[in-house]
Write a protein that holds these residues in place. Sequence first.
Motif, PDB file in Angstrom:
ATOM      1  N   GLU A 191       0.830  -1.212   0.000  1.00 19.62           N
ATOM      2  CA  GLU A 191       0.000   0.000   0.000  1.00 19.62           C
ATOM      3  C   GLU A 191       0.861   1.256   0.000  1.00 19.62           C
ATOM      4  O   GLU A 191       0.556   2.244  -0.680  1.00 19.62           O
ATOM      5  CB  GLU A 191      -0.932  -0.022   1.204  1.00 19.62           C
ATOM      6  CG  GLU A 191      -2.094   0.941   1.099  1.00 19.62           C
ATOM      7  CD  GLU A 191      -2.973   0.664  -0.104  1.00 19.62           C
ATOM      8  OE1 GLU A 191      -3.084   1.555  -0.958  1.00 19.62           O
ATOM      9  OE2 GLU A 191      -3.515  -0.456  -0.204  1.00 19.62           O
ATOM     10  N   ILE A 192       1.950   1.235   0.743  1.00 21.14           N
ATOM     11  CA  ILE A 192       2.848   2.394   0.769  1.00 21.14           C
ATOM     12  C   ILE A 192       3.425   2.636  -0.618  1.00 21.14           C
ATOM     13  O   ILE A 192       3.483   3.776  -1.108  1.00 21.14           O
ATOM     14  CB  ILE A 192       3.969   2.179   1.796  1.00 21.14           C
ATOM     15  CG1 ILE A 192       3.404   2.185   3.221  1.00 21.14           C
ATOM     16  CG2 ILE A 192       5.040   3.256   1.662  1.00 21.14           C
ATOM     17  CD1 ILE A 192       4.418   1.806   4.275  1.00 21.14           C
ATOM     18  N   GLN A 193       3.855   1.557  -1.276  1.00 21.25           N
ATOM     19  CA  GLN A 193       4.446   1.719  -2.604  1.00 21.25           C
ATOM     20  C   GLN A 193       3.423   2.219  -3.619  1.00 21.25           C
ATOM     21  O   GLN A 193       3.742   3.057  -4.478  1.00 21.25           O
ATOM     22  CB  GLN A 193       5.049   0.393  -3.066  1.00 21.25           C
ATOM     23  CG  GLN A 193       6.239  -0.039  -2.224  1.00 21.25           C
ATOM     24  CD  GLN A 193       6.889  -1.280  -2.779  1.00 21.25           C
ATOM     25  OE1 GLN A 193       7.768  -1.209  -3.624  1.00 21.25           O
ATOM     26  NE2 GLN A 193       6.432  -2.432  -2.318  1.00 21.25           N
ATOM     27  N   LEU A 194       2.195   1.722  -3.536  1.00 23.76           N
ATOM     28  CA  LEU A 194       1.157   2.211  -4.440  1.00 23.76           C
ATOM     29  C   LEU A 194       0.900   3.695  -4.212  1.00 23.76           C
ATOM     30  O   LEU A 194       0.730   4.468  -5.160  1.00 23.76           O
ATOM     31  CB  LEU A 194      -0.131   1.409  -4.233  1.00 23.76           C
ATOM     32  CG  LEU A 194      -0.153  -0.009  -4.813  1.00 23.76           C
ATOM     33  CD1 LEU A 194      -1.400  -0.755  -4.340  1.00 23.76           C
ATOM     34  CD2 LEU A 194      -0.136   0.042  -6.341  1.00 23.76           C
ATOM     35  N   ARG A 216       4.812   3.790  -7.024  1.00 25.33           N
ATOM     36  CA  ARG A 216       5.749   2.742  -7.454  1.00 25.33           C
ATOM     37  C   ARG A 216       4.974   1.503  -7.916  1.00 25.33           C
ATOM     38  O   ARG A 216       5.158   0.404  -7.394  1.00 25.33           O
ATOM     39  CB  ARG A 216       6.695   2.386  -6.321  1.00 25.33           C
ATOM     40  CG  ARG A 216       7.506   3.575  -5.800  1.00 25.33           C
ATOM     41  CD  ARG A 216       8.332   3.171  -4.599  1.00 25.33           C
ATOM     42  NE  ARG A 216       9.046   4.291  -4.007  1.00 25.33           N
ATOM     43  CZ  ARG A 216       9.745   4.221  -2.872  1.00 25.33           C
ATOM     44  NH1 ARG A 216       9.818   3.063  -2.210  1.00 25.33           N
ATOM     45  NH2 ARG A 216      10.354   5.281  -2.393  1.00 25.33           N
ATOM     46  N   CYS A 217       4.102   1.698  -8.891  1.00 25.34           N
ATOM     47  CA  CYS A 217       3.194   0.622  -9.295  1.00 25.34           C
ATOM     48  C   CYS A 217       3.921  -0.523  -9.981  1.00 25.34           C
ATOM     49  O   CYS A 217       3.591  -1.701  -9.763  1.00 25.34           O
ATOM     50  CB  CYS A 217       2.102   1.189 -10.201  1.00 25.34           C
ATOM     51  SG  CYS A 217       1.066   2.420  -9.375  1.00 25.34           S
ATOM     52  N   ARG A 218       4.902  -0.229 -10.838  1.00 24.76           N
ATOM     53  CA  ARG A 218       5.625  -1.304 -11.521  1.00 24.76           C
ATOM     54  C   ARG A 218       6.466  -2.112 -10.535  1.00 24.76           C
ATOM     55  O   ARG A 218       6.541  -3.329 -10.615  1.00 24.76           O
ATOM     56  CB  ARG A 218       6.506  -0.728 -12.624  1.00 24.76           C
ATOM     57  CG  ARG A 218       5.724  -0.110 -13.774  1.00 24.76           C
ATOM     58  CD  ARG A 218       6.631   0.275 -14.925  1.00 24.76           C
ATOM     59  NE  ARG A 218       5.871   0.968 -15.958  1.00 24.76           N
ATOM     60  CZ  ARG A 218       5.161   0.347 -16.898  1.00 24.76           C
ATOM     61  NH1 ARG A 218       5.118  -0.973 -16.935  1.00 24.76           N
ATOM     62  NH2 ARG A 218       4.498   1.056 -17.802  1.00 24.76           N
ATOM     63  N   GLU A 219       7.099  -1.405  -9.594  1.00 26.40           N
ATOM     64  CA  GLU A 219       7.959  -2.107  -8.636  1.00 26.40           C
ATOM     65  C   GLU A 219       7.176  -3.068  -7.745  1.00 26.40           C
ATOM     66  O   GLU A 219       7.681  -4.123  -7.352  1.00 26.40           O
ATOM     67  CB  GLU A 219       8.694  -1.091  -7.751  1.00 26.40           C
ATOM     68  CG  GLU A 219       9.719  -0.235  -8.471  1.00 26.40           C
ATOM     69  CD  GLU A 219       9.106   1.032  -9.045  1.00 26.40           C
ATOM     70  OE1 GLU A 219       7.885   1.028  -9.315  1.00 26.40           O
ATOM     71  OE2 GLU A 219       9.844   2.025  -9.208  1.00 26.40           O
ATOM     72  N   VAL A 220       5.934  -2.721  -7.414  1.00 27.78           N
ATOM     73  CA  VAL A 220       5.166  -3.533  -6.474  1.00 27.78           C
ATOM     74  C   VAL A 220       4.506  -4.730  -7.145  1.00 27.78           C
ATOM     75  O   VAL A 220       4.014  -5.633  -6.462  1.00 27.78           O
ATOM     76  CB  VAL A 220       4.104  -2.660  -5.769  1.00 27.78           C
ATOM     77  CG1 VAL A 220       2.887  -2.442  -6.662  1.00 27.78           C
ATOM     78  CG2 VAL A 220       3.678  -3.276  -4.444  1.00 27.78           C
ATOM     79  N   LEU A 221       4.487  -4.784  -8.468  1.00 23.21           N
ATOM     80  CA  LEU A 221       3.797  -5.873  -9.170  1.00 23.21           C
ATOM     81  C   LEU A 221       4.364  -7.246  -8.818  1.00 23.21           C
ATOM     82  O   LEU A 221       3.608  -8.217  -8.678  1.00 23.21           O
ATOM     83  CB  LEU A 221       3.856  -5.648 -10.685  1.00 23.21           C
ATOM     84  CG  LEU A 221       2.875  -4.609 -11.245  1.00 23.21           C
ATOM     85  CD1 LEU A 221       3.119  -4.396 -12.733  1.00 23.21           C
ATOM     86  CD2 LEU A 221       1.439  -5.065 -11.003  1.00 23.21           C
ATOM     87  N   VAL A 222       5.673  -7.337  -8.679  1.00 23.65           N
ATOM     88  CA  VAL A 222       6.279  -8.639  -8.385  1.00 23.65           C
ATOM     89  C   VAL A 222       5.749  -9.188  -7.066  1.00 23.65           C
ATOM     90  O   VAL A 222       5.340 -10.353  -6.967  1.00 23.65           O
ATOM     91  CB  VAL A 222       7.819  -8.530  -8.350  1.00 23.65           C
ATOM     92  CG1 VAL A 222       8.424  -9.854  -7.905  1.00 23.65           C
ATOM     93  CG2 VAL A 222       8.345  -8.142  -9.724  1.00 23.65           C
TER      94      VAL A 222
END
Length: 636
Positions: free
Chosen positions: A163-166, A170-176
């Motif tokens: 949630e913090i990354q979203l 940082r949407c691409r980074e959190v996909l993994v």
Amino acid sequence: MRFQLLGPLSITDGRDVVVLPPSKPTSLLAALLVRPGEVVPTDRLRQAVWGEAQPATAKAALQSCVLRLRRLFAKYDIEEQSVVAVAGGYRLPADGDTLDLLHFRSLVSRAAGAGESELPLLRTALGLWRGPLLANVPSALIHRDEVPRLVEERLRVLERVCEIQLARGRCREVLVDLWEATRTHPEHEGFAAQLMRALYRVGRQIEALAEYRRIRTHLRDELGVDPGAELQSLELAILRGAEPRDPAFEATPLTLTPHGAPAAGDATADDPAVQHGRTAAAGPVPPGGHLSPGPADPPGPRLPHVPGFTGRTGETAHLVSHLSGGGRSAGRADAAPVIAVISGGPGMGKTALALHAAQLVADRYPAGGVLLRLTGPDGRPRPADEAAAELRSLLPAGASRGSCLVILDDVVHPDQARGLLDVSGCGAVVVTSRLGLAALVATHGPAVLQLGALSPQESHALLTAVLGHERVTAEATAARTLTDTCGHVPLALRIVAARLLTRPKLRLADYAAWVRRDLPARLALPDDPRMSVPLALDGALDRLPAPLADAHLRLARLNGQITGPAAAAALSVPETHAEELLERLLDTGLLDEEQPGTLRMNSLFRAHALHRAARTGDIPQTVGSPARRALPSGAT
């Protein structure tokens, strides 16, 4: 040396790691470490080590197992820690330097409100987890009771990290992380919602909608339910091309409750939650939380929500009306708190009602609400000083008097509550108890609500709310049979509803017949020991003095109305003594009063009493339970 609990149970000196072999001392060590620094009762330790196959000399066997564990410590030069024998159990001291679980919780606690440092602290905490949790611990109890709770702690932190990354784009980074989380936990709606938002924001709308279809299919096939409102709204927003809204997570720093689940049979266990990233049905209640902090008071602890609350309309209205007269908004900062007592037998939903009413009057108590449990896991009352200290620690610092609502849960004596009524900041106190607490009523004049079984209409409404109108209407007669079999007790009704919810093709008539063949033993959920009618009622009887518990079992022979003369004959005591015993059983909620001088035992409570008496040899085995059979269609 440090114990590593967040993976296979092991010991490390910082360089080398020793994974302990599956053994009874390993199970014993795990049972102590999941409750670090606490006294773990000997009964629970024996269950953790041997399960149901207890040795003939259980006490000596446990002492021998403790000795083997101490030898293991000596082998690895663990001198700073030792298994301490105390009254009633054993304790293993630990801190963040010697146990990774406590280090994990310490990092999460430090992360709350740490601003830019929150994310790296939470990632460091997640990095402490190593492989399958306690895979080398051969204890069914540990894997049934403790592992799911520990896994939930990790999932909460992982969800917060995503949630913090979203929120930071940082949407691409959190996909993994989200792809892995949704495939490892396919029923978790929170992760699914985060993945949908991340995919949509990187321009992958089709994949975001495909993720919604995946979890919708999974929930329907596995649980017989549709996704929650958040996911449905998210799908609609994506279809419209609108920007999905983020939850307002900044105001809610993550905190972890190490443990504190209610003892089997208490009212907090009366309403189970089907957890899959949202609460789909009422469930076991965690301690603490805030209602709705206002601008004039600091945020307070959060009371849990009770979704799907059904019935108790009159009681709810009465309690809400009473609580609405308190709080800071009542205009008297120095006024004594308003008090309400909710009493009733085991499984009647006392805590659920208290929490439901608290939500409805949240605007009256701007500093929030506190849920404080006053019994330990073994059903014994907590020390007064300990309870008072915890209450003061949970109340927000600086809250004005009257701005907080407190629920004192499972009170066993009036003095337990009296010592907590004048704690600063309390505007209302709701007391739940299996006893009537007449002495507290006499001295403090609270509102009094006595909960019995639900009415047939309320029972039918509860089943319909969980299973759906179409399914219940299709087998109306079987539904009535099922609610009658449950004695209209909320705990039992929640259990059968949860069972049927996970088996959408199972006919209500077949399930009702299966339950009735071994009543009440089959009113239990295998994946949650707290959701068990036999354990709830056994726990209630175990709290009573032996003569009173024995009287309850013997009175179960009276099928129907119970009067003083009939009880005297059944108990072989003078009528005056029988009337005294009846009065005391009435106060525990194990008997209901039809009219003055005439009592009745709930049909489900009676079935349990006959079953228990047969096990103990108090009455002929012919009234005991028949042999167990498989659940229809092969379920267990």
